[in-house]
Design an enzyme around this catalytic site. Structure first.
Site, PDB file in Angstrom:
ATOM      1  N   GLY A  15       0.811  -1.212   0.000  1.00  0.00           N
ATOM      2  CA  GLY A  15       0.000   0.000   0.000  1.00  0.00           C
ATOM      3  C   GLY A  15       0.844   1.261   0.000  1.00  0.00           C
ATOM      4  CG  LEU A  17       3.572   7.262  -3.080  1.00  0.00           C
ATOM      5  CD1 LEU A  17       4.757   8.200  -3.260  1.00  0.00           C
ATOM      6  CD2 LEU A  17       2.263   7.974  -3.438  1.00  0.00           C
ATOM      7  CB  ALA A  18       4.667   1.452  -6.506  1.00  0.00           C
ATOM      8  CB  SER A  44       3.572   2.666   2.770  1.00  0.00           C
ATOM      9  OG  SER A  44       2.430   1.851   2.858  1.00  0.00           O
ATOM     10  CG  HIS A  45      10.073   3.273   2.799  1.00  0.00           C
ATOM     11  ND1 HIS A  45      10.934   3.734   3.743  1.00  0.00           N
ATOM     12  CD2 HIS A  45      10.676   3.432   1.604  1.00  0.00           C
ATOM     13  CE1 HIS A  45      12.031   4.136   3.139  1.00  0.00           C
ATOM     14  NE2 HIS A  45      11.896   3.978   1.859  1.00  0.00           N
ATOM     15  CB  SER A  46       5.597   5.937  -0.258  1.00  0.00           C
ATOM     16  OG  SER A  46       5.828   4.893  -1.152  1.00  0.00           O
ATOM     17  CG  HIS A 260      20.854   9.309   0.611  1.00  0.00           C
ATOM     18  ND1 HIS A 260      21.431  10.442   1.145  1.00  0.00           N
ATOM     19  CD2 HIS A 260      19.831   9.733  -0.168  1.00  0.00           C
ATOM     20  CE1 HIS A 260      20.774  11.513   0.689  1.00  0.00           C
ATOM     21  NE2 HIS A 260      19.800  11.095  -0.103  1.00  0.00           N
ATOM     22  NE  ARG A 276      24.014  15.721  -0.485  1.00  0.00           N
ATOM     23  CZ  ARG A 276      23.859  14.733  -1.359  1.00  0.00           C
ATOM     24  NH1 ARG A 276      24.643  14.667  -2.420  1.00  0.00           N
ATOM     25  NH2 ARG A 276      22.946  13.802  -1.178  1.00  0.00           N
ATOM     26  CD  GLU A 397      13.206   1.063  -2.649  1.00  0.00           C
ATOM     27  OE1 GLU A 397      12.466   1.974  -2.227  1.00  0.00           O
ATOM     28  OE2 GLU A 397      14.271   0.735  -2.081  1.00  0.00           O
TER      29      GLU A 397
HETATM   30  C1  LIG Z   1      13.870   8.486   4.081  1.00  0.00           C
HETATM   31  C2  LIG Z   1      13.668   8.340   2.616  1.00  0.00           C
HETATM   32  C3  LIG Z   1      13.487   9.447   1.824  1.00  0.00           C
HETATM   33  C4  LIG Z   1      13.272   9.300   0.465  1.00  0.00           C
HETATM   34  N1  LIG Z   1      13.112  10.415  -0.302  1.00  0.00           N
HETATM   35  C5  LIG Z   1      12.886  10.271  -1.622  1.00  0.00           C
HETATM   36  C6  LIG Z   1      12.693  11.431  -2.428  1.00  0.00           C
HETATM   37  O1  LIG Z   1      12.714  12.560  -1.961  1.00  0.00           O
HETATM   38  N2  LIG Z   1      12.468  11.247  -3.746  1.00  0.00           N
HETATM   39  C7  LIG Z   1      12.421  10.008  -4.322  1.00  0.00           C
HETATM   40  O2  LIG Z   1      12.216   9.894  -5.522  1.00  0.00           O
HETATM   41  N3  LIG Z   1      12.586   8.892  -3.556  1.00  0.00           N
HETATM   42  C8  LIG Z   1      12.805   9.009  -2.231  1.00  0.00           C
HETATM   43  N4  LIG Z   1      12.974   7.881  -1.475  1.00  0.00           N
HETATM   44  C9  LIG Z   1      12.720   6.570  -2.078  1.00  0.00           C
HETATM   45  C10 LIG Z   1      11.205   6.338  -2.188  1.00  0.00           C
HETATM   46  O3  LIG Z   1      10.561   6.876  -1.071  1.00  0.00           O
HETATM   47  C11 LIG Z   1      10.852   4.857  -2.262  1.00  0.00           C
HETATM   48  O4  LIG Z   1      11.658   4.206  -3.195  1.00  0.00           O
HETATM   49  C12 LIG Z   1       9.401   4.685  -2.691  1.00  0.00           C
HETATM   50  O5  LIG Z   1       8.552   5.454  -1.879  1.00  0.00           O
HETATM   51  C13 LIG Z   1       8.985   3.218  -2.628  1.00  0.00           C
HETATM   52  O6  LIG Z   1       7.615   3.132  -2.848  1.00  0.00           O
HETATM   53  P1  LIG Z   1       6.907   1.731  -3.040  1.00  0.00           P
HETATM   54  O7  LIG Z   1       5.475   1.990  -3.196  1.00  0.00           O
HETATM   55  O8  LIG Z   1       7.618   0.958  -4.081  1.00  0.00           O
HETATM   56  O9  LIG Z   1       7.167   0.961  -1.676  1.00  0.00           O
HETATM   57  P2  LIG Z   1       6.810   1.336  -0.092  1.00  0.00           P
HETATM   58  O10 LIG Z   1       6.402   2.736   0.003  1.00  0.00           O
HETATM   59  O11 LIG Z   1       7.997   0.851   0.605  1.00  0.00           O
HETATM   60  O12 LIG Z   1       5.564   0.458   0.151  1.00  0.00           O
HETATM   61  C14 LIG Z   1       5.661  -0.938   0.328  1.00  0.00           C
HETATM   62  C15 LIG Z   1       4.313  -1.449   0.792  1.00  0.00           C
HETATM   63  O13 LIG Z   1       4.343  -2.868   0.785  1.00  0.00           O
HETATM   64  C16 LIG Z   1       3.745  -3.361   1.963  1.00  0.00           C
HETATM   65  N5  LIG Z   1       4.315  -4.710   2.137  1.00  0.00           N
HETATM   66  C17 LIG Z   1       5.609  -5.081   2.173  1.00  0.00           C
HETATM   67  N6  LIG Z   1       5.705  -6.414   2.257  1.00  0.00           N
HETATM   68  C18 LIG Z   1       4.437  -6.890   2.266  1.00  0.00           C
HETATM   69  C19 LIG Z   1       3.876  -8.185   2.334  1.00  0.00           C
HETATM   70  N7  LIG Z   1       4.636  -9.275   2.352  1.00  0.00           N
HETATM   71  N8  LIG Z   1       2.530  -8.310   2.366  1.00  0.00           N
HETATM   72  C20 LIG Z   1       1.719  -7.219   2.329  1.00  0.00           C
HETATM   73  N9  LIG Z   1       2.217  -5.959   2.244  1.00  0.00           N
HETATM   74  C21 LIG Z   1       3.550  -5.810   2.202  1.00  0.00           C
HETATM   75  C22 LIG Z   1       4.073  -2.336   3.011  1.00  0.00           C
HETATM   76  O14 LIG Z   1       3.153  -2.394   4.069  1.00  0.00           O
HETATM   77  C23 LIG Z   1       3.922  -1.049   2.207  1.00  0.00           C
HETATM   78  O15 LIG Z   1       2.566  -0.677   2.184  1.00  0.00           O
HETATM   79  C24 LIG Z   1      13.242   8.021  -0.115  1.00  0.00           C
HETATM   80  C25 LIG Z   1      13.447   6.911   0.679  1.00  0.00           C
HETATM   81  C26 LIG Z   1      13.692   7.074   2.027  1.00  0.00           C
HETATM   82  C27 LIG Z   1      14.005   5.861   2.851  1.00  0.00           C
END
Ligand SMILES: Cc1cc2nc3c(=O)[nH]c(=O)nc-3n(C[C@H](O)[C@H](O)[C@H](O)COP(=O)(O)OP(=O)(O)OC[C@H]3O[C@@H](n4cnc5c(N)ncnc54)[C@H](O)[C@@H]3O)c2cc1C
Length: 646
Positions: A15, A17-18, A44-46, A260, A276, A397
């Site tokens: 859940g 952003l992707a 979520s980490h996003s 990073h 930066r 990611e």
């Molecule tokens: C501190 C920080 C700052 C950042 N800043 C930037 C930025 O400014 N610009 C930029 O472009 N990128 C940035 N990034 C990178 C970017 O935030 C992430 O790469 C991106 O948000 C990942 O999104 P996602 O939807 O792929 O995964 P996530 O946001 O990590 O979501 C993963 C989801 O999967 C779920 N999940 C995981 N495993 C399971 C499972 N087995 N069963 C059910 N659910 C599961 C979790 O609950 C979560 O909802 C940053 C990263 C960090 C750590």
């Protein structure tokens, strides 16, 4: 109470952003969509993403002349020519739409202020007149490795703003979200994916979700580095390990792990590249701005792999600042002034105050490079469909789509989550609308039975084995010390053997808490073997790749080697095998021939074939590696001139 088997059209695991953006696309196309998430989606980490999202809108003076082609060129150079260039193009062309769509969803983008604006560029304070007619347009900040200012931002809380807005759309569309639920295995028949076995983290109950299409959107695998990561504690990489466990779907480029430059020392909390970008400096113990000499052109704004290496070298040369928690360097943003820090970098100001007890308007920030991003992941074609398995997709990611190659540019990940969410979501919806739900219940109940048995066996295991948490900590130490920024053959061999030892220990680990229900130790013990397999895949991929490319730097093979390594690593893990098998495929069709990135070293081993010869082999090689046919032919999104080179 949850029934043992539920069904939906499109199942999205994750859940962030992707996952959410992908589910929106499927639901808007009329598919029934369901999201599973370890946490409520807004956690979520996003949500932690700070500094910005790249999209070539060209709205401020320093962005003039920007366009998707320039963004594409930056992305390929940033990837050190490891990216799939067609995917990088699709991405760069769609990113402006994704940013504007977010504005429509409610993201409060920081805007251009027409008239005189003060910026810091390459260490100098400058005043720039922004055009009055651009007043109110989405503005940009500078980020590493880009030719133009391109990062769109909402102060330093871009991810927070984006995720809340996208999640509101999920709510508006009535998409079912099951949070605190973990997907623990895929249901498949060897050719097609039919859903997942999931485990409720509140009750411990396991159940099957059968779907026409299943999307892995589980984020990165940073936590295999233990505490040495900026990633959230839920970034276990489970989606990648679920795919690996099929023995059919390969993972791509797992050794491509980004560090990073500026994580707060010692906590590891990220301090955005936006600092930066807005003019912050790095300083060593003598207060020298060592990046000016190391990278005269880009200085602090070379790509992350390059800056992280210079920082580690500076520390190894004895120029780090001693502290009880190890050596660090300084990030100096004092000159930006309190007003800037409490508006455009507000979240950084708060993090410094709350987690380091400092005021960055008066104090320098202790930083050191830390694991941050997983370029590797589930290998998919340009539609996001996994190699070798129909009906299984990956986005964000968790995927190796692969627009980042061996180094992701800052701001390109948030943009990827939304672009890929849209593009892949549309393909998923098309696939689901033409597919029949294969409710082969015996397949589901067999998988459920196997999952139940695994949990019971873990609970029943007795003996004096170590706890899974101790083994997890040991894994983090191995990864950071031997599979880090600077890698070499001897360390990597030792990492491989130590991780194999930890896998062995894990098979004897004994739980301290034997409760069957909401048992976090059991939940971790169920996912940890998968993390160990990912770690071994990273270490073995790094050992095999005898060159340096992007974030993968071998001190014993310091040159990028386009003659032998202009390829992507694919890792399979056969059932009952003790290690992955590695193979390689060409990176994709090349439009921009390999060259100098414009920062970092200009020394490399050149290709010994023409781009045309290289391209001729790509389609067949990727097909035989398992790439499924995409809806549009491969290469169709490359401009005509580049397609002719194929
Ligand atoms: C501190 C920080 C700052 C950042 N800043 C930037 C930025 O400014 N610009 C930029 O472009 N990128 C940035 N990034 C990178 C970017 O935030 C992430 O790469 C991106 O948000 C990942 O999104 P996602 O939807 O792929 O995964 P996530 O946001 O990590 O979501 C993963 C989801 O999967 C779920 N999940 C995981 N495993 C399971 C499972 N087995 N069963 C059910 N659910 C599961 C979790 O609950 C979560 O909802 C940053 C990263 C960090 C750590």
């Amino acid at each position: 109470m949850t029934p043992q088997l539920i069904t939906t059209d499109v199942l999205v695991i994750g859940g962030g952003l992707a996952g959410e953006r992908c589910a929106i696309e499927a639901a808007a196309a009329g598919q029934e969509a369901m999201i599973l998430s370890l946490v409520p989606p807004r956690r979520s980490h996003s949500c932690a993403a700070q500094g910005g999202m790249q999209a070539a809108l060209g709205n401020c003076v320093k962005a003039e002349g920007d366009n998707p082609h320039v963004h594409f060129l930056d992305t390929v150079r940033g990837s050190d020519w490891g990216a799939d260039q067609e995917v990088a193009r699709i991405f760069a062309e769609e990113a402006p739409v994704a940013v504007r769509e977010l504005a429509h969803f409610g993201v409060p983008w920081t805007r251009v202020r027409g008239g005189k604006n003060k910026y810091f560029i390459r260490g100098e304070s400058v005043e720039i007149d922004e055009l009055l007619e651009n007043d109110g347009l989405i503005t940009h900040r500078d980020f590493g490795g880009t030719a133009k200012w391109r990062a769109c931002y909402a102060a330093a809380g871009t991810g927070h703003a984006a995720l809340y807005a996208v999640d509101s759309e999920v709510v508006r569309l009535g998409i079912t979200v099951r949070d605190r639920v973990e997907a623990i295995s895929l249901i498949h028949d060897g050719n097609r994916c039919n859903g997942v076995i999931a485990r409720c983290l509140r009750t411990g109950l396991q159940f099957a979700v059968m779907a026409k299409a299943t999307v892995i959107a589980t984020g990165g695998y940073g936590r295999i580095y233990g505490g040495y990561t900026t990633n959230a504690t839920i970034n276990y990489g489970t989606g990648a390990s679920l795919a690996l466990d099929t023995g059919i779907v390969p993972l791509g480029n797992m050794e491509a792990v980004q560090f990073h430059p500026t994580a707060l020392s010692p906590s590891g909390i990220l301090i955005t590249e936006g600092c930066r970008g807005d003019g912050g400096f790095l300083r060593d113990k003598n207060m020298d701005r060592f990046m000016v000499e190391a990278e005269p052109e880009k200085q602090e704004l070379a790509s992350r792999d390059v800056v992280s290496r210079h920082m580690m070298q500076c520390i190894q040369d004895g120029n780090g600042i001693d502290s009880p928690n190890g050596r660090h360097l300084w990030l100096d943003i004092r000159h930006l002034g309190e007003k800037h820090l409490t508006t455009k970098l507000l979240e950084v100001f708060d993090i410094c105050r709350d987690f380091a007890g400092i005021n960055p308007a008066h104090d320098m920030i202790p930083v050191r490079p830390t694991q941050h991003y997983s370029m590797g992941g589930v290998r998919v074609n340009k539609d996001g469909e996994a190699y070798g398995m129909a009906g299984l997709y990956a986005v964000g990611e968790a995927a190796c789509w692969d627009m980042h190659g061996f180094n992701r540019l800052g701001g390109n990940s948030l943009a990827e989550t939304l672009v890929a969410g849209r593009v892949v979501g549309a393909r998923v919806a098309e696939y689901a609308s033409g597919a029949i739900l294969q409710a082969n219940t015996s397949l589901a109940f067999d998988a459920l039975g196997a999952a139940e048995q695994r949990a019971q066996a873990l609970l029943a295991r007795e003996g004096n084995g170590r706890s899974v948490y101790e083994i997890r900590d040991a894994l983090g130490e191995v990864m950071i010390s031997k599979v880090g920024i600077f890698r070499n053959g001897a360390d990597l061999e030792s990492a491989v053997s130590e991780i194999k030892g930890l896998i062995d220990e894990c098979s004897r680990a004994v739980l301290r808490h034997k409760g069957p229900g909401a048992n976090p130790e059991l939940a971790f013990a169920l996912r940890f073997p998968g993390m160990l397999r990912l770690a071994l895949t990273v270490a073995m991929g790094a050992l095999a790749r005898s060159e340096s490319r992007g974030a993968h730097f071998r001190t014993d093979f310091p040159l990028r080697n386009d003659r032998e390594w202009l390829n992507r690593t694919l890792a399979h893990w056969q059932p009952d095998a003790s290690a992955p098998t590695l193979s390689y495929e060409p990176v994709g069709l090349i439009g921009l021939p390999p060259g100098h990135r414009g920062y970092g070293s200009d020394e490399r081993i050149e290709m010994d074939q023409s781009v045309g010869q290289y391209n001729d082999a790509v389609v067949d090689a990727q097909e035989s590696a398992g790439r499924l046919a995409s809806v549009e032919a491969m290469g169709s999104r490359l401009p005509q001139s580049e397609r002719e080179a194929t």
